[in-house]
Design a protein around this motif. Structure first.
Motif, PDB file in Angstrom:
ATOM      1  N   ILE A 205      20.054  -8.058  -2.686  1.00  0.00           N
ATOM      2  CA  ILE A 205      19.759  -6.597  -2.464  1.00  0.00           C
ATOM      3  C   ILE A 205      21.250  -6.076  -2.095  1.00  0.00           C
ATOM      4  CG2 ILE A 205      18.527  -4.979  -1.139  1.00  0.00           C
ATOM      5  CD1 ILE A 205      16.148  -6.732  -0.721  1.00  0.00           C
ATOM      6  N   GLU A 206      21.729  -5.687  -3.334  1.00  0.00           N
ATOM      7  CA  GLU A 206      23.046  -5.121  -3.159  1.00  0.00           C
ATOM      8  C   GLU A 206      23.077  -3.785  -2.501  1.00  0.00           C
ATOM      9  OE1 GLU A 206      26.396  -3.525  -6.365  1.00  0.00           O
ATOM     10  OE2 GLU A 206      25.212  -5.266  -6.843  1.00  0.00           O
ATOM     11  N   ASN A 207      21.993  -2.905  -2.531  1.00  0.00           N
ATOM     12  CA  ASN A 207      21.999  -1.688  -1.859  1.00  0.00           C
ATOM     13  C   ASN A 207      20.756  -1.352  -1.228  1.00  0.00           C
ATOM     14  OD1 ASN A 207      22.296   0.975  -1.098  1.00  0.00           O
ATOM     15  ND2 ASN A 207      22.164   1.970  -2.987  1.00  0.00           N
ATOM     16  N   PRO A 208      20.535  -1.755  -0.128  1.00  0.00           N
ATOM     17  CA  PRO A 208      19.467  -1.627   0.827  1.00  0.00           C
ATOM     18  C   PRO A 208      18.897  -0.044   0.751  1.00  0.00           C
ATOM     19  CG  PRO A 208      21.112  -2.061   2.221  1.00  0.00           C
ATOM     20  CD  PRO A 208      21.566  -2.114   0.760  1.00  0.00           C
ATOM     21  N   ASN A 209      19.865   0.894   0.456  1.00  0.00           N
ATOM     22  CA  ASN A 209      19.295   2.086   0.555  1.00  0.00           C
ATOM     23  C   ASN A 209      18.771   2.810  -0.818  1.00  0.00           C
ATOM     24  OD1 ASN A 209      20.369   2.095   3.392  1.00  0.00           O
ATOM     25  ND2 ASN A 209      22.349   1.867   2.356  1.00  0.00           N
ATOM     26  N   ASN A 226      11.114   6.098  -0.901  1.00  0.00           N
ATOM     27  CA  ASN A 226      12.423   5.488  -1.479  1.00  0.00           C
ATOM     28  C   ASN A 226      13.297   5.537  -0.087  1.00  0.00           C
ATOM     29  OD1 ASN A 226      15.131   4.633  -2.622  1.00  0.00           O
ATOM     30  ND2 ASN A 226      13.900   4.136  -4.200  1.00  0.00           N
ATOM     31  N   THR A 227      13.931   4.113  -0.049  1.00  0.00           N
ATOM     32  CA  THR A 227      14.786   4.066   1.238  1.00  0.00           C
ATOM     33  C   THR A 227      16.159   5.045   0.908  1.00  0.00           C
ATOM     34  OG1 THR A 227      15.914   2.207   0.540  1.00  0.00           O
ATOM     35  CG2 THR A 227      14.106   1.938   1.921  1.00  0.00           C
ATOM     36  N   ARG A 228      16.246   5.736   0.051  1.00  0.00           N
ATOM     37  CA  ARG A 228      17.451   6.609  -0.259  1.00  0.00           C
ATOM     38  C   ARG A 228      16.918   7.514   0.584  1.00  0.00           C
ATOM     39  NH1 ARG A 228      14.744   8.182  -5.373  1.00  0.00           N
ATOM     40  NH2 ARG A 228      15.568   6.403  -6.327  1.00  0.00           N
ATOM     41  N   LEU A 230      16.049   7.745   3.608  1.00  0.00           N
ATOM     42  CA  LEU A 230      16.480   7.258   5.174  1.00  0.00           C
ATOM     43  C   LEU A 230      17.598   8.601   5.556  1.00  0.00           C
ATOM     44  CD1 LEU A 230      16.894   3.588   4.961  1.00  0.00           C
ATOM     45  CD2 LEU A 230      15.338   4.913   6.583  1.00  0.00           C
ATOM     46  N   ILE A 231      17.273   8.853   6.668  1.00  0.00           N
ATOM     47  CA  ILE A 231      18.319  10.040   7.244  1.00  0.00           C
ATOM     48  C   ILE A 231      19.432   9.084   7.731  1.00  0.00           C
ATOM     49  CG2 ILE A 231      18.807  11.751   9.147  1.00  0.00           C
ATOM     50  CD1 ILE A 231      15.839  12.048   8.965  1.00  0.00           C
ATOM     51  N   PHE A 232      19.294   8.192   8.858  1.00  0.00           N
ATOM     52  CA  PHE A 232      20.278   7.114   8.992  1.00  0.00           C
ATOM     53  C   PHE A 232      19.939   6.051   8.270  1.00  0.00           C
ATOM     54  CE2 PHE A 232      22.381   7.661  13.395  1.00  0.00           C
ATOM     55  CZ  PHE A 232      22.235   9.094  13.512  1.00  0.00           C
ATOM     56  N   ASP A 233      21.065   5.678   7.204  1.00  0.00           N
ATOM     57  CA  ASP A 233      20.824   4.583   6.170  1.00  0.00           C
ATOM     58  C   ASP A 233      21.030   3.432   6.989  1.00  0.00           C
ATOM     59  OD1 ASP A 233      23.455   4.324   6.434  1.00  0.00           O
ATOM     60  OD2 ASP A 233      23.955   5.096   4.374  1.00  0.00           O
TER      61      ASP A 233
END
Ligand code: MN
Length: 287
Positions: A205-209, A226-228, A230-233
């Protein structure tokens, strides 16, 4: 690699609907003496275990995913860290619904204002163990979350180095009793921290965000984001948490839930899914 823990002390590598039983790889774990070091012994030695798994994999006995009892992929975290109000739309629903916020003033607030919380390690279960509701007279909610599993000890970890400290990812369910008490009480009942269905190692998982995340109860889609959002990534959470706590191998950070939290009841079947990780079904019962 998708690494699962199942049945009694067994570990497996998941490939589609098949599981290769690679339990003999645990032989590489160094013996422990009391007092035990903080953190999960398998995750702390994951590189050596993976090397042994590579030798064993071709000849390992195959099982069907359906016939094994999936446990939490981390057996002994030193702590389970929770992230409140970390998706804007969940913060908005909590402000709008006093049954969620219970008088807490969350307006324009983030983790920078309210901090993190801890869930008791004794709450941790795997998907096959299910959630046993204990406070049946109260509202019990599902919260699906991306769970980050720390691989390397660290304190004051910078954003830039944060992902180097990650062993992998899993799906977390931060089950919650709504009410006025501290989060560490309401979110720590036995079985209220579900982790599964396996650990997906970090290099997958290259980008968990940027991962789709959803939760269904039966056929009904309750949470979908989607985890994009997230406020605090993920990097931000590791940086923030490690400014307060030393992070140990096997520590779990549940990164916060998107909007759509709602009540569950005995008999419900939760189906949680995160892109690139997989999905898991979790049965809800009464304790
Ligand atoms: Mn949560």
């Amino acid at each position: 690699m998708k690494l699962c823990r199942f049945d009694k002390g067994r570990i497996g590598v998941v490939d589609g609907r098949a599981v290769a039983d690679v339990t003999p790889a645990l032989d590489v774990l160094p013996p422990l003496t009391w007092p035990l070091p903080l953190g999960d012994h398998l995750i702390a030695n994951l590189a050596a275990v993976r090397e042994r798994i590579a030798d064993l994999l071709a000849e390992a006995p195959r099982l069907a995913l359906e016939e094994i009892h999936l446990l939490s992929p981390v057996a002994n975290p030193s702590k389970i860290i929770g992230a409140p109000i970390n998706y804007r739309k969940h913060a908005e629903e909590a402000i709008a619904d006093t049954a969620i916020s219970h008088g807490r003033d969350l307006k324009s607030k983030t983790i920078a204002d309210v901090g993190l919380f801890l869930k008791a390690n004794s709450a941790l279960v795997g998907p096959s163990e299910g959630v046993a509701l204990r406070a049946l007279d109260r509202r019990n909610d599902h919260e699906v979350e991306l769970a980050v599993i720390i691989g390397r000890r660290g304190s004051d970890i910078s954003r830039e180095n944060a992902l180097d400290h990650v062993a992998g990812y899993a799906i977390g369910l931060d089950m919650t009793v709504r009410g006025p008490e501290m989060a560490s009480l309401r979110k720590s009942l036995d079985s209220y921290a579900v982790l599964g269905p396996w650990l997906v190692t970090a290099e997958e998982i290259e980008n968990p965000n940027d991962l789709e995340i959803e939760l269904r109860v039966g056929d009904e889609l309750r949470q979908n984001s989607n985890t994009r959002n997230l406020i605090f990534d993920v990097e931000g959470l590791i940086e923030y948490a490690s400014a307060y706590y030393t992070l140990y191998p096997g520590d779990v950070i549940m990164t916060g839930t998107p909007e759509g939290v709602a009540a569950v009841a005995p008999g419900d079947i939760l189906c949680a899914k995160i892109e690139r990780i997989g999905s898991m079904e979790v049965r809800v019962s009464a304790a």
